[in-house]
Design a protein around this motif. Structure first.
Motif, short mmCIF file in Angstrom:
data_model
loop_
_atom_site.label_atom_id
_atom_site.label_comp_id
_atom_site.label_asym_id
_atom_site.label_seq_id
_atom_site.Cartn_x
_atom_site.Cartn_y
_atom_site.Cartn_z
N GLY A 1 0.79 -1.22 0.00
CA GLY A 1 0.00 0.00 0.00
C GLY A 1 0.82 1.27 0.00
O GLY A 1 0.36 2.31 -0.47
N ILE A 2 2.03 1.23 0.56
CA ILE A 2 2.86 2.43 0.63
C ILE A 2 3.24 2.90 -0.78
O ILE A 2 3.24 4.10 -1.07
CB ILE A 2 4.12 2.19 1.48
CG1 ILE A 2 3.73 2.11 2.96
CG2 ILE A 2 5.13 3.32 1.30
CD1 ILE A 2 3.28 3.41 3.58
N GLU B 1 0.63 8.48 -5.50
CA GLU B 1 -0.49 9.40 -5.60
C GLU B 1 -0.16 10.80 -5.10
O GLU B 1 -0.94 11.74 -5.30
CB GLU B 1 -1.68 8.85 -4.81
CG GLU B 1 -2.30 7.60 -5.41
CD GLU B 1 -3.40 7.02 -4.53
OE1 GLU B 1 -3.58 7.55 -3.42
OE2 GLU B 1 -4.05 6.05 -4.95
N LEU B 2 1.00 10.97 -4.46
CA LEU B 2 1.39 12.28 -3.94
C LEU B 2 1.84 13.18 -5.08
O LEU B 2 2.36 12.71 -6.10
CB LEU B 2 2.51 12.14 -2.92
CG LEU B 2 2.22 11.29 -1.67
CD1 LEU B 2 3.48 11.17 -0.82
CD2 LEU B 2 1.07 11.87 -0.86
N ASP B 3 1.68 14.49 -4.89
CA ASP B 3 2.20 15.41 -5.90
C ASP B 3 3.71 15.55 -5.70
O ASP B 3 4.26 15.10 -4.69
CB ASP B 3 1.49 16.77 -5.83
CG ASP B 3 1.72 17.51 -4.51
OD1 ASP B 3 2.85 17.45 -3.98
OD2 ASP B 3 0.77 18.14 -4.02
N PRO B 4 4.44 16.15 -6.67
CA PRO B 4 5.92 16.19 -6.59
C PRO B 4 6.45 16.77 -5.29
O PRO B 4 7.41 16.22 -4.71
CB PRO B 4 6.29 17.06 -7.80
CG PRO B 4 5.18 16.82 -8.78
CD PRO B 4 3.95 16.68 -7.95
N VAL C 1 8.71 14.76 -2.24
CA VAL C 1 9.98 15.20 -1.64
C VAL C 1 9.89 15.15 -0.12
O VAL C 1 10.79 14.66 0.57
CB VAL C 1 10.34 16.63 -2.11
CG1 VAL C 1 11.53 17.17 -1.33
CG2 VAL C 1 10.63 16.63 -3.60
N ALA C 2 8.77 15.64 0.42
CA ALA C 2 8.58 15.64 1.88
C ALA C 2 8.47 14.21 2.40
O ALA C 2 8.99 13.88 3.48
CB ALA C 2 7.34 16.44 2.25
N ALA C 3 7.78 13.32 1.66
CA ALA C 3 7.63 11.93 2.08
C ALA C 3 8.97 11.22 2.10
O ALA C 3 9.26 10.44 3.01
CB ALA C 3 6.65 11.20 1.17
N PHE D 1 1.76 12.50 8.23
CA PHE D 1 1.87 13.13 6.92
C PHE D 1 0.47 13.53 6.42
O PHE D 1 0.27 14.64 5.93
CB PHE D 1 2.53 12.16 5.94
CG PHE D 1 3.02 12.82 4.68
CD1 PHE D 1 4.33 13.27 4.59
CD2 PHE D 1 2.19 12.99 3.59
CE1 PHE D 1 4.80 13.88 3.44
CE2 PHE D 1 2.64 13.60 2.43
CZ PHE D 1 3.95 14.05 2.35
N GLU D 2 -0.48 12.61 6.54
CA GLU D 2 -1.84 12.91 6.11
C GLU D 2 -2.46 14.03 6.95
O GLU D 2 -3.23 14.84 6.44
CB GLU D 2 -2.70 11.64 6.20
CG GLU D 2 -2.37 10.60 5.16
CD GLU D 2 -2.80 11.02 3.77
OE1 GLU D 2 -3.85 11.67 3.64
OE2 GLU D 2 -2.07 10.72 2.81
N SER D 3 -2.10 14.07 8.22
CA SER D 3 -2.61 15.13 9.09
C SER D 3 -2.10 16.49 8.63
O SER D 3 -2.83 17.49 8.63
CB SER D 3 -2.20 14.87 10.54
OG SER D 3 -2.66 15.88 11.39
#
Length: 665
Positions: free
Chosen positions: A374-375, A381-384, A388-390, A419-421
């Protein structure tokens, strides 16, 4: 000048006490001095045998040996400076290791009796030195010389070289077997065919692999040929970088060797001996000179917890320069300019390693994280900018010294939730921009908020189920009772899932405890024996008195109601005195068996419960308590199909069999 001299220096045998009788602290350090002598004697083989049961150590080599004159003039001459006479060995032209002429005294650190046998020029001879004899001579004020006992040549079965036998050990022999092999291998870099020098321990050769570095190094920084050879044998190496070994401002001073880091900090501690190799050792002329120079820098960076390595710096021991080694031969003199130059070089290298290690671990963090189911989908699905933050988040997690895979997995779960928060917080900033034209943004916020709440509560529910299931495994009533005592007061949600947090002030607890103690003094002996403990807490503005009854005891409703009424009266008085008399009180009694007046009909039990309810009390049975709590949280966990995207992601990570996971290349 005639007559007696005005001044005269004498050397007491007491010097031996300071130089040898208590100089070294372990067997490996002592044996290293003997092995170094064998190297200087052009030996090709050194054989060490240890009989721990008998308390005997034998070290035998095939070197050039000693004549009686050699033994007296060199071996027994404390402070004999071989370097001034012969700085290199006669047969193999080896740079000799010995310098101060006191290494042989280290034998007395671990043994009281030292027997030396040697063969040279067809001559066999030997002698025995005894620590107690030396100490006796010291106590008698002895000065000048000590005369060891000779060994008859007929009793010597040596063909060539030198044999040293240690007996009468001062302490039980430790570091034997694999541990001693490892320590000896790490103290010498001149072991192997290329150096024509072999060491065996109890018949088994000691080799470079006995250092046990090769399977621990993940990243390596090399200096020269020695570093390259180590890198070539590292089976789990993921990154290698060559560095210059030259010292700035000193073109003739060069280091060789390597600095490495392990993938896990726990790999650097031996489970058998608890010995750590989280060190940066310094070797000179192929022999350990300093156990750990890393500690000299006071580096607090996380990367140092993963570090190990060997630095070879032969310029620290030049024949025409002052001896830089301390008397114990296990450290170097810090004020020496050569040592300071070495430290300056290593300080620069450590800063470089720190920067590269951080980048490498962070880049590897994403590879480690996407192993979890799932990761990878979540990440893509994250934007660019979010990616970078992830990556930075996963990198930080990978830097932490977490050995247990389940703990690391849990940290990844927490990281995703955090992160989602933060993503949600960024969306909340857009609420001021919402108008009738873009109400879909508000819907997105609500959906994501529900998703996060479901995910967080899933984590809570899973942990509580783990606790509950542990309790259900305790089938013995007394064991249940002990377990409940330990957990119930900290986890009031076991009594009522709506009681999320229980609080109390120290002042209020003291007052209610005093009031309850007064009531308890009025209880009958049977009532006191039936009690386990009474606890006071508050939850939701309600004062709760909880009493555990012994699981095997049975009590009637009437007796229980009489006792409860006294508890309630005591609590009411205490609250009135605190001007809080209008605050509600509830009494919960946990029992192991049905009350004695409950028959098989529902009517009797209901009448009892109604009577207790009138006294603002209720009864909970141990088994009922566990079953109710288990059902309450299991129902939530089982409803996964109603959960959102983040919930399902967290669930998949938490439930995956981590043993089946492996990082993607």
């Amino acid at each position: 000048m005639s007559g007696d001299p005005t001044y005269q220096m004498t050397v007491s045998l007491n010097v031996l006490r300071h130089l040898g009788l208590g100089l070294y602290s372990n067997v490996a350090a002592v044996l290293s001095e003997v092995v170094a002598n064998s190297w200087d004697a052009d030996a090709k083989h050194v054989r060490i045998s240890i009989d721990a049961a008998e308390g005997r150590v034998v070290i035998e080599d095939d070197g050039h040996g000693m004549t009686i004159a050699d033994a007296n003039q060199k071996y027994l001459h404390v402070g004999y400076e071989r370097r001034k006479v012969a700085p290199r060995s006669p047969r193999f032209d080896r740079p000799v290791m010995g310098r101060k002429g006191i290494g042989k005294l280290s034998l007395f650190s671990i043994a009281r009796t030292v027997r030396v046998e040697s063969v040279a020029g067809g001559e066999k001879h030997g002698f025995v030195m005894d620590a107690e004899d030396i100490e006796t001579k010291i106590r008698d004020g002895g000065e000048g010389s000590y005369e060891p006992d000779p060994v008859a040549s007929a009793d010597i079965d040596l063909d060539r070289g030198t044999r040293i036998t240690l007996t009468n050990m001062k302490r039980k022999l430790q570091w034997t077997g694999r541990a001693l092999r490892r320590r000896l291998a790490r103290r010498f870099s001149i072991i192997g065919a290329e150096h024509r020098f072999a060491i065996t321990l109890d018949g088994e050769p000691i080799t470079a692999t006995d250092r046990e570095y090769q399977d621990k190094v993940q990243y390596i920084w090399t200096f020269g040929d020695i570093g390259n050879r180590v890198a070539g044998t590292a089976g789990k190496l993921e990154n290698e970088e060559e560095r210059s070994g030259e010292l700035e401002g000193h073109p003739d001073w060069v280091i060789d060797g390597w600095i490495g880091t392990a993938s896990m900090a726990g790999q650097l501690k031996d489970t058998e001996t608890s010995e750590s190799i989280n060190k940066l050792v310094v070797l000179v002329r192929g022999k350990l000179a300093q156990e750990d120079i890393l500690e000299e820098f006071g580096e607090g960076g996380l990367y140092t917890k993963y570090m190990l390595g060997e630095i070879h710096a032969d310029f620290l021991d030049l024949d025409d320069a002052e001896d830089i080694a301390t008397t114990s031969r296990q450290k170097l003199i810090e004020e020496d300019p050569r040592y300071q130059a070495l430290k300056a070089k290593l300080r620069d290298e450590l800063k470089h390693v720190q920067g590269r290690w951080t980048k490498l671990r962070r880049s590897q963090g994403t590879k480690q994280a996407v192993v979890y189911p799932g990761i990878q989908e979540w990440f893509t699905e994250l934007d660019p900018d979010q990616k970078v933050a992830a990556r930075r988040l996963f990198g930080r997690i990978n830097e932490l010294p977490i050995e247990d895979e389940s703990n690391k997995r849990q940290l990844v779960v927490s990281g995703v939730l955090a992160f989602e928060s933060l993503k949600l917080r960024n969306m909340l900033h857009r609420l001021d921009e919402i108008s009738t034209e873009n109400l879909d943004v508000l819907q997105q916020v609500f959906v994501q908020l529900d998703d996060l709440e479901a995910s967080a509560y899933y984590q809570i529910a899973k942990e509580r189920l783990r606790i509950i299931r542990k309790l259900t495994g305790l089938v013995d009533e007394n064991a249940k009772e002990q377990a409940m005592q330990e957990h119930l007061y900290k986890h009031l949600w076991l009594l009522d899932p709506s009681w999320e947090r229980a609080t109390h002030t120290e002042h209020m607890e003291r007052r209610i405890t005093t009031a309850l103690d007064e009531v308890c003094d009025q209880l009958t002996e049977d009532q006191k024996r039936a009690r386990v403990d009474v606890k006071y807490s508050t939850t939701g503005n309600k004062h709760v008195i909880i009493e555990l009854k012994r699981a095997q005891r049975r009590i009637s409703t009437t007796a229980l109601n009489e006792q409860i009424s006294k508890y309630y009266t005591a609590a009411e008085k205490m609250l009135a005195a605190a001007d809080r008399g209008n605050e509600p009180v509830e009494i919960v009694v946990v029992v192991g068996r049905r009350l004695s007046d409950w028959d098989e009909t529902d009517t009797s039990e209901q009448r009892s419960r109604d009577m207790l309810a009138a006294s603002r009390a209720r009864v909970v049975m141990y088994d009922q308590l566990i079953d109710n709590a288990l059902q309450a949280y299991q129902d939530y966990v089982d409803s996964a199909e109603k959960a959102g995207r983040v919930y399902r992601l967290v669930q998949r990570i938490s439930e995956q069999d981590v043993d089946a996971l492996s990082p993607t290349p």
